[in-house]
Design a protein around this motif. Structure first.
Motif, PDB file in Angstrom:
ATOM      1  N   ARG A  95      41.116  43.817  50.765  1.00 18.33           N
ATOM      2  CA  ARG A  95      40.917  42.430  51.187  1.00 18.33           C
ATOM      3  C   ARG A  95      39.513  42.283  51.764  1.00 18.33           C
ATOM      4  O   ARG A  95      39.058  43.099  52.550  1.00 18.33           O
ATOM      5  CB  ARG A  95      41.950  42.005  52.238  1.00 18.33           C
ATOM      6  CG  ARG A  95      43.409  42.197  51.866  1.00 18.33           C
ATOM      7  CD  ARG A  95      43.791  41.374  50.644  1.00 18.33           C
ATOM      8  NE  ARG A  95      45.206  41.159  50.500  1.00 18.33           N
ATOM      9  CZ  ARG A  95      46.058  41.998  49.916  1.00 18.33           C
ATOM     10  NH1 ARG A  95      45.628  43.149  49.443  1.00 18.33           N
ATOM     11  NH2 ARG A  95      47.328  41.692  49.815  1.00 18.33           N
ATOM     12  N   SER A 109      37.210  35.345  55.649  1.00 24.83           N
ATOM     13  CA  SER A 109      37.345  34.840  54.289  1.00 24.83           C
ATOM     14  C   SER A 109      38.319  33.659  54.294  1.00 24.83           C
ATOM     15  O   SER A 109      39.082  33.470  55.239  1.00 24.83           O
ATOM     16  CB  SER A 109      37.827  35.919  53.314  1.00 24.83           C
ATOM     17  OG  SER A 109      39.166  36.250  53.539  1.00 24.83           O
ATOM     18  N   ARG A 111      41.011  32.149  51.432  1.00 23.36           N
ATOM     19  CA  ARG A 111      41.556  32.363  50.092  1.00 23.36           C
ATOM     20  C   ARG A 111      43.048  32.074  50.073  1.00 23.36           C
ATOM     21  O   ARG A 111      43.666  31.880  51.103  1.00 23.36           O
ATOM     22  CB  ARG A 111      41.274  33.782  49.610  1.00 23.36           C
ATOM     23  CG  ARG A 111      42.019  34.836  50.337  1.00 23.36           C
ATOM     24  CD  ARG A 111      41.907  36.197  49.623  1.00 23.36           C
ATOM     25  NE  ARG A 111      42.789  37.135  50.245  1.00 23.36           N
ATOM     26  CZ  ARG A 111      42.640  37.643  51.455  1.00 23.36           C
ATOM     27  NH1 ARG A 111      41.596  37.333  52.168  1.00 23.36           N
ATOM     28  NH2 ARG A 111      43.521  38.482  51.960  1.00 23.36           N
ATOM     29  N   TYR A 112      43.608  32.105  48.879  1.00 26.85           N
ATOM     30  CA  TYR A 112      45.028  31.872  48.670  1.00 26.85           C
ATOM     31  C   TYR A 112      45.790  33.155  48.978  1.00 26.85           C
ATOM     32  O   TYR A 112      45.444  34.224  48.487  1.00 26.85           O
ATOM     33  CB  TYR A 112      45.268  31.441  47.222  1.00 26.85           C
ATOM     34  CG  TYR A 112      46.679  31.019  46.942  1.00 26.85           C
ATOM     35  CD1 TYR A 112      47.119  29.751  47.302  1.00 26.85           C
ATOM     36  CD2 TYR A 112      47.564  31.878  46.329  1.00 26.85           C
ATOM     37  CE1 TYR A 112      48.423  29.352  47.052  1.00 26.85           C
ATOM     38  CE2 TYR A 112      48.870  31.489  46.073  1.00 26.85           C
ATOM     39  CZ  TYR A 112      49.286  30.224  46.432  1.00 26.85           C
ATOM     40  OH  TYR A 112      50.567  29.837  46.187  1.00 26.85           O
ATOM     41  N   LYS A 119      46.967  28.527  51.015  1.00 27.29           N
ATOM     42  CA  LYS A 119      45.567  28.814  51.278  1.00 27.29           C
ATOM     43  C   LYS A 119      45.397  29.059  52.777  1.00 27.29           C
ATOM     44  O   LYS A 119      45.883  28.276  53.592  1.00 27.29           O
ATOM     45  CB  LYS A 119      44.683  27.647  50.824  1.00 27.29           C
ATOM     46  CG  LYS A 119      43.212  27.988  50.838  1.00 27.29           C
ATOM     47  CD  LYS A 119      42.393  26.889  50.208  1.00 27.29           C
ATOM     48  CE  LYS A 119      40.929  27.260  50.208  1.00 27.29           C
ATOM     49  NZ  LYS A 119      40.099  26.188  49.669  1.00 27.29           N
TER      50      LYS A 119
END
Length: 179
Positions: A95, A109, A111-112, A119
């Motif tokens: 990750r 970060s 992100r989904y 999200k």
């Protein structure tokens, strides 16, 4: 002629209201995301301190929170997660935020999350023993924020449009009267 002036004035008012609304929604979206990120950083200070002092005992003592807390070992193995079963989770060493935290003490970060199907905004920090604590919040979409604000925004738009209509009617009458 009065109708034409009235209609054109109302179109201008409507256009200005729409542009202002779009601008305000954009500003509020940025503001809410910044507040969310700041809250994530503040929570991180408390949680890392608790984990440094008491380890897993501290995390198990926390009530169910909206914020997701994940504790990852040096090799990427998930040691703790308050929103998912650790036994079914993949290695988290790949990750982005965890890799960055292992290299430079912290990482971020957006992100989904396939584990939670939403999200999320992530922030991770490396602890003194080399493990990583990662926190995350759901990142609301602009539509979700807009839906939450729909009633007050509609009231303001209706009030502004009504006042604009009254002013446009009076203005068009005054402009035509001398003719």
């Amino acid at each position: 002629m009065t109708r034409r002036i009235f209609r054109n004035t109302m179109m201008i008012i409507l256009s200005v209201l729409l542009l202002c609304g779009i601008f305000i929604i954009g500003v509020l979206y940025r503001y809410f995301n910044k507040e969310l990120t700041d809250e994530l950083y503040n929570e991180m200070r408390f949680i890392t301190g608790g984990v440094e002092a008491n380890g897993l005992e501290y995390l198990n003592g926390l009530d169910k929170m909206e914020i997701r807390i994940t504790w990852v070992d040096r090799d990427g193995t998930v040691l703790y997660d308050n929103h998912a079963d650790v036994a079914t989770m993949d290695n988290h060493g790949d990750r982005e935020e965890i890799k960055n935290a292992m290299l430079s003490s912290s990482g971020n970060s957006v992100r989904y999350s396939y584990t939670l199907s939403e999200k999320r905004i992530y922030h991770a920090e490396r602890l003194s023993d080399g493990t990583v604590i990662r926190l995350s919040y759901v990142q609301s979409s602009i539509w979700k924020i807009l839906l939450g604000m729909i009633r007050p925004v509609l009231m303001v738009v209706i009030l502004a449009f009504s006042m604009g209509g009254i002013l446009a009617y009076r203005l068009s009458k005054q402009l035509i009267e001398p003719l």
